[in-house]
Design a protein around this motif. Sequence first.
Motif, PDB file in Angstrom:
ATOM      1  N   THR A 286       0.840  -1.193   0.000  1.00  8.71           N
ATOM      2  CA  THR A 286       0.000   0.000   0.000  1.00  8.71           C
ATOM      3  C   THR A 286       0.876   1.244   0.000  1.00  8.71           C
ATOM      4  O   THR A 286       2.096   1.179   0.233  1.00  8.71           O
ATOM      5  N   LEU A 287       0.252   2.379  -0.236  1.00 10.38           N
ATOM      6  CA  LEU A 287       1.000   3.634  -0.309  1.00 10.38           C
ATOM      7  C   LEU A 287       1.666   3.984   1.015  1.00 10.38           C
ATOM      8  O   LEU A 287       2.680   4.682   1.044  1.00 10.38           O
ATOM      9  N   SER A 288       1.095   3.492   2.118  1.00 12.53           N
ATOM     10  CA  SER A 288       1.647   3.830   3.435  1.00 12.53           C
ATOM     11  C   SER A 288       2.743   2.867   3.887  1.00 12.53           C
ATOM     12  O   SER A 288       3.394   3.092   4.899  1.00 12.53           O
ATOM     13  N   SER A 297       5.112  -1.248  -5.136  1.00  9.51           N
ATOM     14  CA  SER A 297       4.057  -0.483  -4.484  1.00  9.51           C
ATOM     15  C   SER A 297       2.889  -0.214  -5.436  1.00  9.51           C
ATOM     16  O   SER A 297       3.043  -0.245  -6.665  1.00  9.51           O
ATOM     17  N   SER A 299       1.860   2.496  -5.991  1.00 11.81           N
ATOM     18  CA  SER A 299       2.195   3.728  -6.710  1.00 11.81           C
ATOM     19  C   SER A 299       2.571   3.444  -8.166  1.00 11.81           C
ATOM     20  O   SER A 299       2.358   4.279  -9.048  1.00 11.81           O
ATOM     21  N   GLN A 318      -7.783   3.442  -0.774  1.00  6.25           N
ATOM     22  CA  GLN A 318      -7.240   2.857   0.445  1.00  6.25           C
ATOM     23  C   GLN A 318      -8.279   2.984   1.548  1.00  6.25           C
ATOM     24  O   GLN A 318      -9.248   3.739   1.420  1.00  6.25           O
TER      25      GLN A 318
END
Length: 326
Positions: A286-288, A297, A299, A318
């Motif tokens: 995930t982005l985090s 990712s 991304s 998300q």
Amino acid sequence: MFDCGEGTQIQLMRSQLKAARITKIFITHLHGDHLFGLPGLMCTISQGFSEPSKETVMMLYGPVGLRKYVRVNLHLSRSELSYSYVVHELVSPDEELPHDWETWHPDHDAQCDPHHPNEMHDGTNIRTDEQGRWKVTEDDNFVVWAAPLQHRIPCFGYVIHQKPVPGKLDVALLQSKGIPPGPIYGQLKSGKTVTCNGITIKPEEVVGPPRPGKKIVILGDTMDSSKMAAIATDADIMIHEATLEDEMTEVCVSRGHSTPSMAGEFARSLNIKQLVLTHFSQRYKTLSQECEEGEVSVSKLVEQAKTAFQSDNVIAAQDFLIVKVT
């Protein structure tokens, strides 16, 4: 609510949303990750009532088989609800059904199953119109349409189209006439002629022309979304799956899913304003999360979609994400 996978109840409890306010649930297709949380959520909502409610009715919409699924789950678990529910099924034309449909659904006429005590009636069997779309539901503010997506089982994309909204109120003009803010403003916006301080004011004098309503597209799993075009064009937001990166297109499509470029190109072809990607494979962080060597990712999926969409208005869905429709 659109789809209800496992864990939905937990995430609702962690959010600011109130489960009891959910009165309509739309299911895109009958795969478990989009459906298995539904019976539990219905029971959890029921527990929020201090006593049974005769006025509250939950409306469920989805493919043929949804009615039977809910009945069987509630019957076998002996779950009684504090409210009533109705299931409306979208009937797919024979050409949209997989070749082994009769094998999996030898008796897919759910009308033969016994009603659950809280089920008001059989609900509607919604069929396509001459354009091949389903008019799912409509009220004073919104109309919801559906069209087929190509997946491994019957699957739908939904379009929530807000009806035209009243024009902007000319507050400065009203105040110049000595009309202070209050209920009168609301009456004028609703189209009523009012008299205040001896002055009669007609809505058309202080309210601008109606404005187009917002349009949101929510798609289920899909390897081909093209049949959504007739109802999804010029939407403010499209939520489209992007399961695997472009480099894995062959594998992705063989499983009935889309890549970021497939989502981006489709959104661009329909003049969508903002694209929200979802339904990512677990192979992507995930982005985090921080990526270690060799990890990829989400991304990357966003960047590939941006290239195909030819716009930076792409975001990755998300948990607890709030997207404002402007």
